[in-house]
Design a protein around this motif. Structure first.
Motif, PDB file in Angstrom:
ATOM      1  N   ILE A  46      23.492  50.160 -32.091  1.00  0.00           N
ATOM      2  CA  ILE A  46      23.284  51.237 -33.054  1.00  0.00           C
ATOM      3  C   ILE A  46      22.627  52.470 -32.420  1.00  0.00           C
ATOM      4  O   ILE A  46      23.144  53.571 -32.528  1.00  0.00           O
ATOM      5  N   ASP A  47      21.536  52.256 -31.747  1.00  0.00           N
ATOM      6  CA  ASP A  47      20.742  53.379 -31.231  1.00  0.00           C
ATOM      7  C   ASP A  47      21.123  53.675 -29.780  1.00  0.00           C
ATOM      8  O   ASP A  47      20.416  53.310 -28.846  1.00  0.00           O
ATOM      9  N   LYS A  48      22.220  54.397 -29.612  1.00  0.00           N
ATOM     10  CA  LYS A  48      22.676  54.707 -28.252  1.00  0.00           C
ATOM     11  C   LYS A  48      21.760  55.721 -27.568  1.00  0.00           C
ATOM     12  O   LYS A  48      21.659  55.744 -26.354  1.00  0.00           O
ATOM     13  N   LYS A  49      21.105  56.555 -28.356  1.00  0.00           N
ATOM     14  CA  LYS A  49      20.257  57.589 -27.774  1.00  0.00           C
ATOM     15  C   LYS A  49      18.853  57.078 -27.450  1.00  0.00           C
ATOM     16  O   LYS A  49      18.089  57.752 -26.771  1.00  0.00           O
ATOM     17  N   SER A  50      18.518  55.923 -27.926  1.00  0.00           N
ATOM     18  CA  SER A  50      17.205  55.354 -27.665  1.00  0.00           C
ATOM     19  C   SER A  50      17.229  54.682 -26.295  1.00  0.00           C
ATOM     20  O   SER A  50      17.921  53.697 -26.085  1.00  0.00           O
ATOM     21  N   ARG A  51      16.469  55.240 -25.374  1.00  0.00           N
ATOM     22  CA  ARG A  51      16.465  54.721 -24.007  1.00  0.00           C
ATOM     23  C   ARG A  51      15.043  54.493 -23.536  1.00  0.00           C
ATOM     24  O   ARG A  51      14.093  55.083 -24.029  1.00  0.00           O
ATOM     25  N   GLU A  52      14.925  53.648 -22.541  1.00  0.00           N
ATOM     26  CA  GLU A  52      13.624  53.341 -21.963  1.00  0.00           C
ATOM     27  C   GLU A  52      13.707  53.597 -20.465  1.00  0.00           C
ATOM     28  O   GLU A  52      14.690  53.239 -19.821  1.00  0.00           O
ATOM     29  N   GLN A  53      12.662  54.222 -19.901  1.00  0.00           N
ATOM     30  CA  GLN A  53      12.678  54.547 -18.476  1.00  0.00           C
ATOM     31  C   GLN A  53      11.612  53.760 -17.734  1.00  0.00           C
ATOM     32  O   GLN A  53      10.485  53.615 -18.205  1.00  0.00           O
ATOM     33  N   PHE A  54      12.009  53.259 -16.569  1.00  0.00           N
ATOM     34  CA  PHE A  54      11.104  52.528 -15.689  1.00  0.00           C
ATOM     35  C   PHE A  54      11.122  53.205 -14.327  1.00  0.00           C
ATOM     36  O   PHE A  54      12.154  53.687 -13.877  1.00  0.00           O
ATOM     37  N   SER A  55       9.984  53.212 -13.664  1.00  0.00           N
ATOM     38  CA  SER A  55       9.941  53.808 -12.328  1.00  0.00           C
ATOM     39  C   SER A  55       9.274  52.828 -11.359  1.00  0.00           C
ATOM     40  O   SER A  55       8.413  52.033 -11.753  1.00  0.00           O
ATOM     41  N   MET A  56       9.709  52.894 -10.110  1.00  0.00           N
ATOM     42  CA  MET A  56       9.138  52.048  -9.069  1.00  0.00           C
ATOM     43  C   MET A  56       8.695  52.959  -7.924  1.00  0.00           C
ATOM     44  O   MET A  56       9.500  53.707  -7.374  1.00  0.00           O
ATOM     45  N   HIS A  57       7.417  52.918  -7.585  1.00  0.00           N
ATOM     46  CA  HIS A  57       6.865  53.730  -6.505  1.00  0.00           C
ATOM     47  C   HIS A  57       6.642  52.840  -5.290  1.00  0.00           C
ATOM     48  O   HIS A  57       6.043  51.779  -5.396  1.00  0.00           O
ATOM     49  N   VAL A  58       7.112  53.282  -4.132  1.00  0.00           N
ATOM     50  CA  VAL A  58       6.883  52.560  -2.882  1.00  0.00           C
ATOM     51  C   VAL A  58       6.063  53.472  -1.976  1.00  0.00           C
ATOM     52  O   VAL A  58       6.501  54.552  -1.605  1.00  0.00           O
ATOM     53  N   LYS A  59       4.857  53.018  -1.653  1.00  0.00           N
ATOM     54  CA  LYS A  59       3.963  53.785  -0.788  1.00  0.00           C
ATOM     55  C   LYS A  59       4.085  53.245   0.640  1.00  0.00           C
ATOM     56  O   LYS A  59       4.160  52.054   0.840  1.00  0.00           O
ATOM     57  N   LYS A  60       4.085  54.148   1.625  1.00  0.00           N
ATOM     58  CA  LYS A  60       4.239  53.748   3.013  1.00  0.00           C
ATOM     59  C   LYS A  60       3.089  54.291   3.845  1.00  0.00           C
ATOM     60  O   LYS A  60       2.602  55.388   3.595  1.00  0.00           O
ATOM     61  N   GLN A  61       2.674  53.498   4.828  1.00  0.00           N
ATOM     62  CA  GLN A  61       1.654  53.917   5.778  1.00  0.00           C
ATOM     63  C   GLN A  61       2.066  53.487   7.168  1.00  0.00           C
ATOM     64  O   GLN A  61       2.692  52.438   7.347  1.00  0.00           O
ATOM     65  N   PHE A  62       1.700  54.271   8.143  1.00  0.00           N
ATOM     66  CA  PHE A  62       1.995  53.984   9.540  1.00  0.00           C
ATOM     67  C   PHE A  62       0.650  53.862  10.238  1.00  0.00           C
ATOM     68  O   PHE A  62      -0.143  54.804  10.244  1.00  0.00           O
ATOM     69  N   LEU A  63       0.358  52.698  10.795  1.00  0.00           N
ATOM     70  CA  LEU A  63      -0.918  52.454  11.462  1.00  0.00           C
ATOM     71  C   LEU A  63      -0.677  52.254  12.946  1.00  0.00           C
ATOM     72  O   LEU A  63       0.256  51.554  13.343  1.00  0.00           O
ATOM     73  N   VAL A  64      -1.529  52.856  13.775  1.00  0.00           N
ATOM     74  CA  VAL A  64      -1.438  52.698  15.224  1.00  0.00           C
ATOM     75  C   VAL A  64      -2.767  52.151  15.715  1.00  0.00           C
ATOM     76  O   VAL A  64      -3.825  52.711  15.420  1.00  0.00           O
ATOM     77  N   GLN A  65      -2.709  51.061  16.476  1.00  0.00           N
ATOM     78  CA  GLN A  65      -3.907  50.445  17.012  1.00  0.00           C
ATOM     79  C   GLN A  65      -3.675  50.173  18.491  1.00  0.00           C
ATOM     80  O   GLN A  65      -2.632  49.643  18.881  1.00  0.00           O
ATOM     81  N   LYS A  66      -4.628  50.545  19.317  1.00  0.00           N
ATOM     82  CA  LYS A  66      -4.512  50.321  20.754  1.00  0.00           C
ATOM     83  C   LYS A  66      -5.217  49.015  21.117  1.00  0.00           C
ATOM     84  O   LYS A  66      -6.233  48.665  20.528  1.00  0.00           O
ATOM     85  N   ALA A  67      -4.642  48.328  22.106  1.00  0.00           N
ATOM     86  CA  ALA A  67      -5.221  47.064  22.551  1.00  0.00           C
ATOM     87  C   ALA A  67      -5.017  46.919  24.049  1.00  0.00           C
ATOM     88  O   ALA A  67      -3.984  47.300  24.573  1.00  0.00           O
ATOM     89  N   GLU A  68      -6.001  46.371  24.707  1.00  0.00           N
ATOM     90  CA  GLU A  68      -5.869  46.051  26.135  1.00  0.00           C
ATOM     91  C   GLU A  68      -5.081  44.752  26.264  1.00  0.00           C
ATOM     92  O   GLU A  68      -4.972  43.971  25.316  1.00  0.00           O
ATOM     93  N   THR A  69      -4.544  44.506  27.439  1.00  0.00           N
ATOM     94  CA  THR A  69      -3.682  43.332  27.617  1.00  0.00           C
ATOM     95  C   THR A  69      -4.444  42.024  27.431  1.00  0.00           C
ATOM     96  O   THR A  69      -3.885  41.055  26.928  1.00  0.00           O
ATOM     97  N   HIS A  70      -5.730  41.984  27.811  1.00  0.00           N
ATOM     98  CA  HIS A  70      -6.476  40.734  27.674  1.00  0.00           C
ATOM     99  C   HIS A  70      -6.812  40.415  26.215  1.00  0.00           C
ATOM    100  O   HIS A  70      -7.022  39.264  25.869  1.00  0.00           O
ATOM    101  N   GLU A  71      -6.848  41.401  25.340  1.00  0.00           N
ATOM    102  CA  GLU A  71      -7.139  41.131  23.925  1.00  0.00           C
ATOM    103  C   GLU A  71      -5.890  41.167  23.046  1.00  0.00           C
ATOM    104  O   GLU A  71      -5.963  40.963  21.847  1.00  0.00           O
ATOM    105  N   LEU A  72      -4.731  41.383  23.664  1.00  0.00           N
ATOM    106  CA  LEU A  72      -3.487  41.502  22.898  1.00  0.00           C
ATOM    107  C   LEU A  72      -3.119  40.192  22.198  1.00  0.00           C
ATOM    108  O   LEU A  72      -2.682  40.197  21.053  1.00  0.00           O
ATOM    109  N   GLN A  73      -3.300  39.070  22.862  1.00  0.00           N
ATOM    110  CA  GLN A  73      -2.952  37.774  22.268  1.00  0.00           C
ATOM    111  C   GLN A  73      -3.786  37.501  21.019  1.00  0.00           C
ATOM    112  O   GLN A  73      -3.265  37.048  20.000  1.00  0.00           O
ATOM    113  N   LYS A  74      -5.073  37.810  21.072  1.00  0.00           N
ATOM    114  CA  LYS A  74      -5.939  37.588  19.908  1.00  0.00           C
ATOM    115  C   LYS A  74      -5.531  38.487  18.741  1.00  0.00           C
ATOM    116  O   LYS A  74      -5.497  38.051  17.593  1.00  0.00           O
ATOM    117  N   LYS A  75      -5.218  39.746  19.044  1.00  0.00           N
ATOM    118  CA  LYS A  75      -4.835  40.667  17.968  1.00  0.00           C
ATOM    119  C   LYS A  75      -3.515  40.266  17.324  1.00  0.00           C
ATOM    120  O   LYS A  75      -3.361  40.355  16.117  1.00  0.00           O
TER     121      LYS A  75
END
Length: 108
Positions: A46-75
């Motif tokens: 019956i109600d073709k003009k009655s609509r519902e809207q949904f939105s999905m937000h995707v947030k992105k981050q880029f992280l850079v971390q430095k590590a020495e070779t001797h601590e790389l395995q632990k990280k």
């Protein structure tokens, strides 16, 4: 030689506060947020003009971390067991070796 660990995080919930405590000493770079908008009919008959809207937000981050070779395995061990609810992440690792240094010096 130092290695760079790059982490790309995608989340549906804001992870800004959680990431600071979980990954210390990481350089954070914000990536653009994507938004998807979906429109659905409430009633197909019956109600073709009655609509519902949904939105999905995707947030992105880029992280850079430095590590020495001797601590790389632990990280890596620690990062593989990292659990952030509502987030998906991808790890990328890059090295600079002695051969790379020699190539740079020869080019200059």
């Amino acid at each position: 030689m130092a290695a760079k660990i790059r982490i790309i995080m995608k989340s549906f919930v804001s992870q800004a506060n959680k990431v600071e405590g979980v990954i210390p000493y990481a350089q954070k770079i914000g990536l653009p947020e994507s938004r998807s908008l979906y429109t659905v009919l409430r009633s197909p008959h019956i109600d073709k003009k009655s609509r519902e809207q949904f939105s999905m937000h995707v947030k992105k981050q880029f992280l850079v971390q430095k590590a020495e070779t001797h601590e790389l395995q632990k990280k890596l061990f620690w990062l593989k067991r990292l659990r952030l609810l509502g987030a998906q992440y991808e790890l990328q690792i890059s090295f600079k070796t002695r051969l790379d240094k020699k190539k740079l010096q020869a080019a200059l």
